[in-house]
Design a protein around this motif. Structure first.
Motif, PDB file in Angstrom:
ATOM      1  N   UNK A   1       7.182   3.525  -6.718  1.00  0.00           N
ATOM      2  CA  UNK A   1       6.662   4.484  -5.850  1.00  0.00           C
ATOM      3  C   UNK A   1       5.510   4.012  -5.254  1.00  0.00           C
ATOM      4  N   UNK A   2       4.846   4.992  -4.560  1.00  0.00           N
ATOM      5  CA  UNK A   2       3.400   4.772  -3.930  1.00  0.00           C
ATOM      6  C   UNK A   2       2.385   4.852  -5.052  1.00  0.00           C
ATOM      7  N   UNK A   3       1.279   4.420  -5.135  1.00  0.00           N
ATOM      8  CA  UNK A   3       0.251   4.500  -5.934  1.00  0.00           C
ATOM      9  C   UNK A   3      -1.111   4.298  -5.018  1.00  0.00           C
ATOM     10  N   UNK A   4      -1.968   5.409  -5.419  1.00  0.00           N
ATOM     11  CA  UNK A   4      -3.274   5.401  -4.491  1.00  0.00           C
ATOM     12  C   UNK A   4      -4.291   5.306  -5.547  1.00  0.00           C
ATOM     13  N   UNK A   5      -5.411   4.627  -5.190  1.00  0.00           N
ATOM     14  CA  UNK A   5      -6.536   4.628  -5.939  1.00  0.00           C
ATOM     15  C   UNK A   5      -7.864   4.732  -5.213  1.00  0.00           C
ATOM     16  N   UNK A   6      -8.809   5.370  -5.558  1.00  0.00           N
ATOM     17  CA  UNK A   6     -10.236   5.411  -4.822  1.00  0.00           C
ATOM     18  C   UNK A   6     -11.313   5.431  -5.796  1.00  0.00           C
ATOM     19  N   UNK A   7     -12.428   4.961  -5.334  1.00  0.00           N
ATOM     20  CA  UNK A   7     -13.725   5.027  -6.025  1.00  0.00           C
ATOM     21  C   UNK A   7     -14.198   6.541  -5.659  1.00  0.00           C
TER      22      UNK A   7
ATOM     23  N   UNK B   1     -17.395   3.276   2.696  1.00  0.00           N
ATOM     24  CA  UNK B   1     -17.424   1.937   2.292  1.00  0.00           C
ATOM     25  C   UNK B   1     -16.186   1.203   1.644  1.00  0.00           C
ATOM     26  N   UNK B   2     -15.066   2.091   2.270  1.00  0.00           N
ATOM     27  CA  UNK B   2     -13.629   1.375   1.986  1.00  0.00           C
ATOM     28  C   UNK B   2     -12.998   1.147   0.579  1.00  0.00           C
ATOM     29  N   UNK B   3     -13.684   1.927  -0.301  1.00  0.00           N
ATOM     30  CA  UNK B   3     -13.223   1.496  -1.945  1.00  0.00           C
ATOM     31  C   UNK B   3     -11.860   2.656  -1.999  1.00  0.00           C
ATOM     32  N   UNK B   4     -10.954   1.935  -1.522  1.00  0.00           N
ATOM     33  CA  UNK B   4      -9.565   2.706  -1.524  1.00  0.00           C
ATOM     34  C   UNK B   4      -8.379   1.661  -1.445  1.00  0.00           C
ATOM     35  N   UNK B   5      -7.361   1.910  -2.373  1.00  0.00           N
ATOM     36  CA  UNK B   5      -6.146   1.113  -2.275  1.00  0.00           C
ATOM     37  C   UNK B   5      -5.058   1.707  -2.530  1.00  0.00           C
ATOM     38  N   UNK B   6      -4.068   1.475  -1.858  1.00  0.00           N
ATOM     39  CA  UNK B   6      -2.680   2.021  -1.729  1.00  0.00           C
ATOM     40  C   UNK B   6      -1.478   0.912  -1.904  1.00  0.00           C
ATOM     41  N   UNK B   7      -0.673   1.025  -2.970  1.00  0.00           N
ATOM     42  CA  UNK B   7       0.334  -0.028  -3.177  1.00  0.00           C
ATOM     43  C   UNK B   7       1.451   0.714  -3.291  1.00  0.00           C
ATOM     44  N   UNK B   8       2.752   0.137  -3.070  1.00  0.00           N
ATOM     45  CA  UNK B   8       4.105   0.341  -3.317  1.00  0.00           C
ATOM     46  C   UNK B   8       4.726  -0.410  -4.556  1.00  0.00           C
TER      47      UNK B   8
END
Length: 163
Positions: free
Chosen positions: A99-105, A114-121
């Motif tokens: 599934x989708x996983x979301x991570x941020x600072x 400052x764009x510290x975010x990542x989304x992956x499937x």
């Protein structure tokens, strides 16, 4: 008796190799790590993540953190302490479900400004092809599990010689 023992060891070795080779460790941001002003969406776009893989977030402890959030938290750059916020500076996150996983600072405005975010499937493991090393613009992304697989094969071969 000897051949049945050999068969059991052989099958166990194959199972071990299959599971160890199918997992990949991804260093988020490669040599840049988890840092300000890095384009994590571009970093992730050519990668295929599977259940069993791991993400490693490297950053200066006390300067950043890693928060697992939902889609709304990702869009709004908001964290929830119920999901846990990782602060070690070398956070290893196993990808255990598809599934989708979301991570941020969650520090200051690092996510928003400052764009510290990542989304992956993450895809189910059954769809995983054998990993291979990939060279990317001057940096090498080594498929770490391949080393484990080769080491395991060597140990298994030595074991079979000795038995």
């Amino acid at each position: 008796m000897g051949s049945s023992c050999f068969n059991i060891v052989f099958i166990a070795t194959l199972i071990f190799l299959a599971t160890s080779i199918s997992a990949t460790e991804y260093i988020v941001g490669d040599e840049s790590g988890w840092a300000l002003d890095f384009d994590y969406q571009t970093w992730a776009k050519d990668k295929v993540f599977f259940v069993g893989d791991t993400l490693v977030f490297n950053y200066a402890s006390g300067v950043h953190n890693v928060a697992k959030v939902n889609g709304t938290g990702f869009q709004q750059c908001t964290t929830s302490f119920s999901n846990g916020i990782l602060t070690s500076g070398r956070d290893i996150i196993p990808l255990q479900t598809p599934g989708r996983k979301w991570y941020i600072c969650g520090v200051g405005k690092h996510c928003e400004l400052r764009n510290m975010k990542l989304v992956i499937t993450v895809l189910p493991q059954t769809m995983a092809p054998a990993p291979s090393p990939v060279a990317t613009s001057g940096s090498f992304q080594i498929a770490v599990p391949m080393l484990y697989g080769l080491g395991s094969a060597l140990i298994a071969s030595l074991f079979l010689i000795l038995v």
